[in-house]
Design a protein around this motif. Structure first.
Motif, mmCIF file in Angstrom:
data_model
loop_
_atom_site.group_PDB
_atom_site.id
_atom_site.type_symbol
_atom_site.label_atom_id
_atom_site.label_comp_id
_atom_site.label_asym_id
_atom_site.label_seq_id
_atom_site.Cartn_x
_atom_site.Cartn_y
_atom_site.Cartn_z
ATOM 1 N N CYS A 64 48.709 35.810 75.495
ATOM 2 C CA CYS A 64 48.069 34.916 74.540
ATOM 3 C C CYS A 64 47.076 35.710 73.707
ATOM 4 O O CYS A 64 46.308 36.512 74.231
ATOM 5 C CB CYS A 64 47.324 33.800 75.254
ATOM 6 N N LEU A 65 47.110 35.481 72.416
ATOM 7 C CA LEU A 65 46.202 36.145 71.496
ATOM 8 C C LEU A 65 45.356 35.129 70.760
ATOM 9 O O LEU A 65 45.793 34.009 70.522
ATOM 10 C CB LEU A 65 46.989 36.933 70.445
ATOM 11 N N GLY A 66 44.170 35.544 70.377
ATOM 12 C CA GLY A 66 43.388 34.783 69.419
ATOM 13 C C GLY A 66 43.825 35.261 68.048
ATOM 14 O O GLY A 66 43.805 36.457 67.769
ATOM 15 N N VAL A 67 44.276 34.356 67.202
ATOM 16 C CA VAL A 67 44.821 34.725 65.897
ATOM 17 C C VAL A 67 43.912 34.191 64.794
ATOM 18 O O VAL A 67 43.554 33.016 64.800
ATOM 19 C CB VAL A 67 46.249 34.162 65.728
ATOM 20 N N PRO A 68 43.543 35.053 63.824
ATOM 21 C CA PRO A 68 42.706 34.587 62.724
ATOM 22 C C PRO A 68 43.468 33.687 61.767
ATOM 23 O O PRO A 68 44.648 33.902 61.502
ATOM 24 C CB PRO A 68 42.288 35.870 61.998
ATOM 25 N N GLY A 69 42.781 32.687 61.263
ATOM 26 C CA GLY A 69 43.354 31.790 60.276
ATOM 27 C C GLY A 69 42.280 31.242 59.364
ATOM 28 O O GLY A 69 41.086 31.323 59.663
ATOM 29 N N LYS A 70 42.704 30.694 58.239
ATOM 30 C CA LYS A 70 41.795 30.141 57.237
ATOM 31 C C LYS A 70 41.720 28.631 57.387
ATOM 32 O O LYS A 70 42.749 27.947 57.451
ATOM 33 C CB LYS A 70 42.290 30.501 55.839
ATOM 34 N N VAL A 71 40.517 28.107 57.441
ATOM 35 C CA VAL A 71 40.307 26.665 57.543
ATOM 36 C C VAL A 71 40.616 26.043 56.183
ATOM 37 O O VAL A 71 40.015 26.407 55.171
ATOM 38 C CB VAL A 71 38.851 26.347 57.954
ATOM 39 N N ILE A 72 41.582 25.117 56.164
ATOM 40 C CA ILE A 72 41.955 24.474 54.904
ATOM 41 C C ILE A 72 41.570 22.997 54.855
ATOM 42 O O ILE A 72 41.625 22.383 53.794
ATOM 43 C CB ILE A 72 43.454 24.658 54.589
ATOM 44 N N TYR B 171 52.802 38.338 65.007
ATOM 45 C CA TYR B 171 51.990 37.400 65.771
ATOM 46 C C TYR B 171 52.518 35.982 65.662
ATOM 47 O O TYR B 171 52.018 35.080 66.311
ATOM 48 C CB TYR B 171 50.536 37.427 65.287
ATOM 49 N N THR B 172 53.559 35.769 64.877
ATOM 50 C CA THR B 172 54.032 34.408 64.645
ATOM 51 C C THR B 172 54.550 33.748 65.913
ATOM 52 O O THR B 172 54.497 32.528 66.036
ATOM 53 C CB THR B 172 55.121 34.376 63.552
ATOM 54 N N GLU B 173 55.005 34.540 66.891
ATOM 55 C CA GLU B 173 55.461 33.954 68.151
ATOM 56 C C GLU B 173 54.316 33.243 68.862
ATOM 57 O O GLU B 173 54.510 32.266 69.575
ATOM 58 C CB GLU B 173 56.033 35.027 69.080
ATOM 59 N N GLU B 174 53.108 33.760 68.689
ATOM 60 C CA GLU B 174 51.933 33.169 69.329
ATOM 61 C C GLU B 174 51.604 31.790 68.767
ATOM 62 O O GLU B 174 50.937 30.998 69.417
ATOM 63 C CB GLU B 174 50.708 34.081 69.166
ATOM 64 N N LEU B 175 52.073 31.501 67.559
ATOM 65 C CA LEU B 175 51.783 30.215 66.936
ATOM 66 C C LEU B 175 52.665 29.103 67.468
ATOM 67 O O LEU B 175 52.362 27.935 67.293
ATOM 68 C CB LEU B 175 51.940 30.327 65.416
ATOM 69 N N GLY B 176 53.763 29.473 68.117
ATOM 70 C CA GLY B 176 54.656 28.470 68.678
ATOM 71 C C GLY B 176 55.537 27.843 67.624
ATOM 72 O O GLY B 176 55.440 28.150 66.449
ATOM 73 N N PRO B 177 56.410 26.934 68.047
ATOM 74 C CA PRO B 177 57.321 26.286 67.108
ATOM 75 C C PRO B 177 56.577 25.300 66.213
ATOM 76 O O PRO B 177 55.488 24.847 66.537
ATOM 77 C CB PRO B 177 58.306 25.551 68.019
#
Length: 88
Positions: free
Chosen positions: A2-10, A75-81
């Motif tokens: 499991c990774l912590g993945v950066p993302g932008k709050v929209i 890292y897209t696998e970490e986001l799940g389906p």
């Protein structure tokens, strides 16, 4: 892993008494709990781990981290389906 993945709050909103948000991971949008980073606002970046924002970071830090993750094999696998693609 499991990774912590950066993302932008929209988007930021409240649900069930918790601060929640929609987070954009380079075109993939997921919902996350923002209760641990109450000061975060739309347009800012956060690290998401298992559906929770665990820290705030600059856009430069987020982009550098995403580049490293991509070099390591994505890292897209970490986001799940996609939520609509899950069969129950």
């Amino acid at each position: 892993m499991c990774l912590g993945v950066p993302g932008k709050v929209i988007e930021v909103y409240e649900a069930g008494g918790l601060k929640m948000g929609k987070i954009d991971f380079g075109g993939v949008v997921r919902e996350a709990c923002l209760a641990y980073v109450p000061e975060i606002e739309v347009g800012e970046y956060t690290v998401i781990h298992v559906g929770f924002a665990i820290s705030q970071l600059s856009e430069e830090e987020a982009q550098a981290t995403l580049e490293i993750l991509e070099e390591l094999g994505g890292y897209t696998e970490e986001l799940g389906p996609e939520p609509d693609a899950v069969d129950f």
